[in-house]
Design an enzyme around this catalytic site. Structure first.
Site, short mmCIF file in Angstrom:
data_model
loop_
_atom_site.label_atom_id
_atom_site.label_comp_id
_atom_site.label_asym_id
_atom_site.label_seq_id
_atom_site.Cartn_x
_atom_site.Cartn_y
_atom_site.Cartn_z
N ARG A 136 0.86 -1.19 0.00
CA ARG A 136 0.00 0.00 0.00
C ARG A 136 0.89 1.24 0.00
NH1 ARG A 136 -2.66 0.35 5.03
NH2 ARG A 136 -1.35 2.14 5.52
N GLU A 155 4.36 7.31 2.64
CA GLU A 155 5.19 6.14 2.87
C GLU A 155 4.72 5.00 2.00
OE1 GLU A 155 4.81 5.04 6.95
OE2 GLU A 155 2.67 4.55 6.80
N ASN A 157 4.11 0.82 2.28
CA ASN A 157 3.96 -0.25 3.26
C ASN A 157 4.16 -1.61 2.60
OD1 ASN A 157 2.60 1.32 5.71
ND2 ASN A 157 1.66 2.04 3.81
N SER A 162 -3.13 -2.82 6.11
CA SER A 162 -4.47 -3.19 6.58
C SER A 162 -5.55 -2.27 6.03
CB SER A 162 -4.49 -3.17 8.11
OG SER A 162 -4.15 -1.88 8.59
N LYS A 324 11.83 3.03 6.45
CA LYS A 324 11.87 4.45 6.08
C LYS A 324 13.24 4.85 5.55
CE LYS A 324 7.64 4.84 7.54
NZ LYS A 324 7.47 3.45 8.03
N LYS A 377 10.96 10.27 11.00
CA LYS A 377 10.36 8.94 10.93
C LYS A 377 11.37 7.88 11.38
CE LYS A 377 7.18 9.91 7.13
NZ LYS A 377 6.59 9.35 5.89
N GLU A 381 6.30 0.52 11.65
CA GLU A 381 4.99 0.53 11.01
C GLU A 381 3.93 0.51 12.10
OE1 GLU A 381 4.88 0.96 7.86
OE2 GLU A 381 6.99 0.60 7.50
N GLY A 382 2.68 0.86 11.70
CA GLY A 382 1.57 0.67 12.59
C GLY A 382 0.98 1.95 13.18
N ARG A 457 -8.16 7.22 4.68
CA ARG A 457 -8.24 7.44 6.13
C ARG A 457 -8.27 8.95 6.36
NH1 ARG A 457 -2.96 4.37 7.64
NH2 ARG A 457 -2.46 5.34 5.66
#
Length: 482
Positions: A136, A155, A157, A162, A324, A377, A381-382, A457
């Site tokens: 993603r 970024e 992923n 998710s 990153k 950064k 992740e998350g 989002r």
């Protein structure tokens, strides 16, 4: 790269009465509950679910320039190929992410993963060279002082990308709200043609099914490695149901602690079995953060799976490729051309902000001088990991990269709904677009890749983070504007 013509983002959303908002709220939440747009409630929870709450959501879709949306979809294939080739380039990953000269020197989590992968390579214990990426790529709209907006990547992923399935559900919810209410004719932009289709569930399942097919044992199953106490379980279950309904592929769900007891790898064939069932593909919805490895045995389990014949999604090198630091090194002159042609490199660079490493000459001094316009950064992740502006830390600086802040349009608002709240909240917001893709690759070749869907989002503008699962944002979809 295309630019958007002038849409008045500060005039969004259109004016709705309190009665209209209440009607939309009721219809949205009941649709969500009826269509599996769900979370498990906050702990404590019984071992078997007895209730659920709707996921956080936006009552209206967020405006996004049509040409920039189409551009983001088009370049996803280039990103699929790029990160596949990075994951196959051991020398590059050793140099950038390893413990000798790379990030692994100062980041223990990255160092643990790289060291385990290096040990497997040194002992010839990598039995499967095919890899699967479910990717993603995340973007924000950017105001650069020009008359037109541009697209900027946040970024990329490579592990546990998710909310693909729930985002499809949100897009369906917004289409339902339009069909049932016409959104009360409050905006000429809210038409079916401006609500793009979202078929992310089938796309993600297709990627996993391609890996399963390439493994070549039809009766094998796919392993989902999950976190204990996962609230976002329905986002995963929709994918499981699609695999079973469309491809007759069964799924086994296990945590790292469960796998320590149930998983084994045959010393002769390298076949991975879990509860006496052969596994074709290992799909990680855990393992992306140090908290997923509280004890050394969890790392040992990860390395056991890595040395098996099963196809990993992602493998350790592909997870490292999503660091990153890799994103920042790719921004250096000439690095992209190591992996893709000049035309593709030019398109990708056009969507990047300025980045540099704090380990570079004058990197720390430059970050301190420009700290009000930067985000730092780490290799995580998350959600909930970045630091912004004056919050930039002064310790362990070499574990971070600096990136210029993206400046989204001012004045955009949304009506946000959470199960824990009464009514919707109108707030100034920022919307982040994510484009999904998959790639099956190995050795030196990309076998198959595809752009497969999208998510949005939306977060309150006062929040710097964008992770829905971390409580910072809501799920949303798009209304395309010209």
């Amino acid at each position: 790269m295309p630019n958007a013509s002038k849409f008045d983002f500060a005039a969004w959303p259109p004016q709705l009465t309190e009665d209209q908002l209440e009607d939309l709220h009721l219809k949205a939440t009941t649709y969500a509950l009826a269509h599996g747009l769900l979370y498990l409630p906050v702990s404590p929870r019984p071992p078997l679910p007895t209730s659920a709450i709707h996921a956080p959501l936006s009552l209206l879709p967020s405006p996004f320039p049509r040409r920039l949306f189409e551009f983001s979809q088009r370049i996803q294939s280039t990103y699929n190929v790029l990160y596949s080739k990075i994951a196959m380039d051991e020398e590059f990953l050793d140099r950038v992410m390893g413990t000798e000269v790379g990030v692994g020197k100062v980041d223990d989590f990255v160092g643990q993963l790289w060291t385990g992968w290096k040990a497997l390579r040194d002992h010839g214990d990598v039995a499967q060279h095919l890899q699967l990426g479910l990717f993603r790529s995340d973007y924000l709209l950017h105001e650069s002082g020009q008359a037109q907006l541009s697209l900027r990547q946040v970024e990329f992923n490579t592990i546990s990308a998710s909310f693909g399935t729930l985002s499809e559900k949100v897009a369906g919810m917004h289409r339902y709200l339009h069909s049932s209410t016409g959104y009360f004719d409050v905006s000429p932009w809210l038409t079916p043609d401006n609500l793009p289709p979202n078929n992310t569930i089938s796309g993600l399942a297709e990627g996993l099914a391609e890996a399963h097919k390439a493994y070549g044992v039809p009766q094998a199953q796919i392993l989902f490695v999950v976190q204990p106490g996962e609230r976002n379980v329905f986002d995963q279950r929709w994918l499981e149901y699609e695999l079973l309904d469309k491809y007759s592929i069964k799924v086994i769900r296990q945590t790292f602690d469960q796998l320590a007891q149930s998983a084994s790898v045959n010393s002769q064939t390298s076949v991975l079995t879990v509860k006496q069932t052969e596994i074709s593909t290992v799909y990680y919805r855990a393992g992306y953060t140090p908290t997923d490895y509280p004890v050394q045995s969890n790392y040992d389990t990860r390395f056991l799976l890595e040395r098996s014949k099963a196809i990993k999604c992602p493998s350790i090198p592909l997870q490292l490729a999503g660091g990153k630091k890799v994103q920042q090194v790719l921004a250096q002159p000439g690095v992209l051309e190591r992996f893709i042609d000049a035309t593709g490199a030019e398109e990708l660079r056009a969507s990047w902000m300025g980045m540099w490493g704090l380990d570079e000459d004058d990197g720390i001094q430059e970050a301190l001088r420009r700290h009000h316009a930067l985000v730092l950064k780490p290799q995580r992740e998350g959600g909930g990991n970045n630091v912004y502006k004056e919050a930039i830390p002064r310790d362990e600086r070499h574990a971070w990269i600096a990136m210029e802040l993206i400046v989204p349009p001012e004045g955009l608002q949304g009506h946000l709904v959470r199960a824990e709240q009464t009514g919707s909240v109108k707030a100034e917001v920022v919307s982040e677009l994510g484009i999904f893709g998959y790639s099956l690759f190995g050795g030196k070749d990309v076998v198959k890749e595809k752009e497969i869907g999208w998510l949005v989002r939306t977060k309150g503008k006062d929040s710097n983070e964008g992770g829905v699962a971390t409580g910072f944002s809501v799920l949303d979809s798009l209304v395309l504007v010209d």
